[in-house]
Design a protein around this motif. Structure first.
Motif, PDB file in Angstrom:
ATOM      1  N   GLN A  16      10.967  14.342  40.334  1.00 47.03           N
ATOM      2  CA  GLN A  16       9.830  15.170  40.289  1.00 47.03           C
ATOM      3  C   GLN A  16       8.731  14.928  41.448  1.00 47.03           C
ATOM      4  O   GLN A  16       8.491  13.709  42.001  1.00 47.03           O
ATOM      5  CB  GLN A  16       8.860  14.777  38.941  1.00 47.03           C
ATOM      6  N   VAL A  17       8.030  15.969  41.679  1.00 50.01           N
ATOM      7  CA  VAL A  17       7.267  15.963  42.870  1.00 50.01           C
ATOM      8  C   VAL A  17       5.935  15.203  42.511  1.00 50.01           C
ATOM      9  O   VAL A  17       5.233  15.325  41.604  1.00 50.01           O
ATOM     10  CB  VAL A  17       6.908  17.580  43.078  1.00 50.01           C
ATOM     11  N   LYS A  18       5.575  14.402  43.728  1.00 49.83           N
ATOM     12  CA  LYS A  18       4.025  13.733  43.621  1.00 49.83           C
ATOM     13  C   LYS A  18       3.119  14.511  44.340  1.00 49.83           C
ATOM     14  O   LYS A  18       2.194  14.848  43.928  1.00 49.83           O
ATOM     15  CB  LYS A  18       4.250  12.189  43.847  1.00 49.83           C
ATOM     16  N   GLY A  19       3.622  14.857  45.593  1.00 48.07           N
ATOM     17  CA  GLY A  19       2.604  15.489  46.500  1.00 48.07           C
ATOM     18  C   GLY A  19       3.209  15.790  47.534  1.00 48.07           C
ATOM     19  O   GLY A  19       4.394  15.268  48.012  1.00 48.07           O
ATOM     20  N   ARG A  20       2.503  16.845  48.336  1.00 49.06           N
ATOM     21  CA  ARG A  20       3.387  17.306  49.610  1.00 49.06           C
ATOM     22  C   ARG A  20       4.976  17.760  49.398  1.00 49.06           C
ATOM     23  O   ARG A  20       5.882  17.636  50.429  1.00 49.06           O
ATOM     24  CB  ARG A  20       3.350  16.315  50.781  1.00 49.06           C
ATOM     25  N   ARG A  21       4.994  18.361  48.248  1.00 46.86           N
ATOM     26  CA  ARG A  21       6.480  18.616  47.613  1.00 46.86           C
ATOM     27  C   ARG A  21       7.455  17.508  47.959  1.00 46.86           C
ATOM     28  O   ARG A  21       8.559  17.821  48.215  1.00 46.86           O
ATOM     29  CB  ARG A  21       6.992  19.793  48.571  1.00 46.86           C
ATOM     30  N   LEU A  22       7.077  16.239  47.774  1.00 46.73           N
ATOM     31  CA  LEU A  22       8.056  14.911  47.620  1.00 46.73           C
ATOM     32  C   LEU A  22       7.770  14.066  46.507  1.00 46.73           C
ATOM     33  O   LEU A  22       6.823  14.252  46.074  1.00 46.73           O
ATOM     34  CB  LEU A  22       7.498  14.244  49.052  1.00 46.73           C
ATOM     35  N   CYS A  23       8.792  13.525  46.150  1.00 47.82           N
ATOM     36  CA  CYS A  23       8.742  12.514  45.084  1.00 47.82           C
ATOM     37  C   CYS A  23       7.847  11.240  45.670  1.00 47.82           C
ATOM     38  O   CYS A  23       7.566  11.392  46.784  1.00 47.82           O
ATOM     39  CB  CYS A  23      10.239  11.987  44.511  1.00 47.82           C
ATOM     40  N   TYR A  24       7.720  10.506  44.743  1.00 47.66           N
ATOM     41  CA  TYR A  24       6.962   9.304  44.792  1.00 47.66           C
ATOM     42  C   TYR A  24       7.596   8.476  46.020  1.00 47.66           C
ATOM     43  O   TYR A  24       6.841   8.011  47.152  1.00 47.66           O
ATOM     44  CB  TYR A  24       6.739   8.297  43.575  1.00 47.66           C
ATOM     45  N   ARG A  25       8.743   7.941  45.835  1.00 46.28           N
ATOM     46  CA  ARG A  25       9.566   7.197  46.979  1.00 46.28           C
ATOM     47  C   ARG A  25       9.335   7.979  48.550  1.00 46.28           C
ATOM     48  O   ARG A  25       8.864   7.295  49.483  1.00 46.28           O
ATOM     49  CB  ARG A  25      10.863   6.955  46.750  1.00 46.28           C
ATOM     50  N   HIS A  26       9.753   9.449  48.528  1.00 45.65           N
ATOM     51  CA  HIS A  26       9.643   9.862  49.852  1.00 45.65           C
ATOM     52  C   HIS A  26       8.340  10.142  50.059  1.00 45.65           C
ATOM     53  O   HIS A  26       7.828  10.122  51.314  1.00 45.65           O
ATOM     54  CB  HIS A  26      10.283  11.326  49.682  1.00 45.65           C
ATOM     55  N   TYR A  27       7.400  10.532  49.423  1.00 46.17           N
ATOM     56  CA  TYR A  27       6.020  10.493  49.701  1.00 46.17           C
ATOM     57  C   TYR A  27       5.408   9.157  50.427  1.00 46.17           C
ATOM     58  O   TYR A  27       4.604   9.181  51.235  1.00 46.17           O
ATOM     59  CB  TYR A  27       4.877  10.835  48.412  1.00 46.17           C
ATOM     60  N   ARG A  28       5.734   8.033  49.627  1.00 46.18           N
ATOM     61  CA  ARG A  28       5.452   6.773  50.501  1.00 46.18           C
ATOM     62  C   ARG A  28       6.033   6.831  51.709  1.00 46.18           C
ATOM     63  O   ARG A  28       5.254   6.275  52.675  1.00 46.18           O
ATOM     64  CB  ARG A  28       5.690   5.759  49.507  1.00 46.18           C
ATOM     65  N   GLN A  29       7.113   7.040  51.863  1.00 44.35           N
ATOM     66  CA  GLN A  29       7.794   7.034  53.280  1.00 44.35           C
ATOM     67  C   GLN A  29       7.047   7.843  54.235  1.00 44.35           C
ATOM     68  O   GLN A  29       6.776   7.473  55.300  1.00 44.35           O
ATOM     69  CB  GLN A  29       9.127   7.272  53.043  1.00 44.35           C
ATOM     70  N   ASP A  30       6.679   9.168  53.806  1.00 40.59           N
ATOM     71  CA  ASP A  30       6.154  10.130  54.688  1.00 40.59           C
ATOM     72  C   ASP A  30       4.658   9.254  54.930  1.00 40.59           C
ATOM     73  O   ASP A  30       4.089   9.740  56.206  1.00 40.59           O
ATOM     74  CB  ASP A  30       5.863  11.334  53.980  1.00 40.59           C
ATOM     75  N   GLU A  31       3.727   8.865  54.139  1.00 39.11           N
ATOM     76  CA  GLU A  31       2.620   8.272  54.357  1.00 39.11           C
ATOM     77  C   GLU A  31       2.692   7.158  55.530  1.00 39.11           C
ATOM     78  O   GLU A  31       1.772   7.179  56.446  1.00 39.11           O
ATOM     79  CB  GLU A  31       2.032   7.566  52.988  1.00 39.11           C
TER      80      GLU A  31
END
Length: 181
Positions: free
Chosen positions: A102-117
């Motif tokens: 499920q999406v957290k933000g920026r159309r990314l899940c929690y794991r991929h959102y943190r990597q992007d951050e």
């Protein structure tokens, strides 16, 4: 000037079909769930499975996530998670190929959102500058030359010893000592 009070839209009062054959089944007390849904007082505390059952009943009946969360006593985000897990829509999946979370933000899940951050923060940091030319070694006869002798563990030469003594005198004595004439 009299203004009307702000009101909250109430969900439609459709009759929600609650299992009536058993009052308790699969770890769910259906009487407690019914009392919570219809707002009977005193309001019973629901277990996690009862909260899930009540949430799914209300969402299927057309209630909003916000109102459902208030009635059941969970966070709105939890209602969204349960909707997603049970295929009732409302949530999007991660845009990374092969990830169905499920999406957290920026159309990314929690794991991929943190990597992007982490990637964004690293890109925002200025790159460290490397010295273009190596420094010159400290010259003898100066205080930095004296400190170089100590750092390299070599014998301190007389000019460096004298420079260090003069530095100490100038630093720690308020009045300079005059040489005997």
């Amino acid at each position: 000037m009299n203004r009307p009070l702000a009101t909250r839209a109430l969900p439609t009062r459709q009759r929600i079909s609650i299992p009536t054959t058993n009052t308790y089944s699969q770890g769910v007390d259906w009487v407690a769930v019914e009392r919570v849904i219809y707002g009977d007082l005193p309001r019973p505390d629901l277990t996690r499975t009862e909260q899930l059952a009540a949430t799914l009943l209300l969402i299927r009946a057309g209630w909003t996530e916000k109102r459902t969360a208030e009635v059941v006593g969970v966070q709105i985000r939890q209602v969204s998670r349960w909707k997603f897990e049970h295929g009732l829509g409302g949530a999007r999946t991660c845009q990374v190929d092969g990830c169905g979370d499920q999406v957290k933000g920026r159309r990314l899940c929690y794991r991929h959102y943190r990597q992007d951050e982490r990637r964004r923060k690293a890109a925002a940091r200025p790159a460290k500058k490397k010295a273009s030319t190596p420094r010159e070694a400290a010259k003898c006869g100066t205080r930095s030359g004296y400190k170089r002798h100590l750092r390299e563990n070599t014998v301190v030469c007389p000019p460096c010893r004298r420079a260090n003594a003069e530095y100490a005198l100038s630093q720690y004595h308020t009045t300079p000592q005059k040489e005997a004439a």
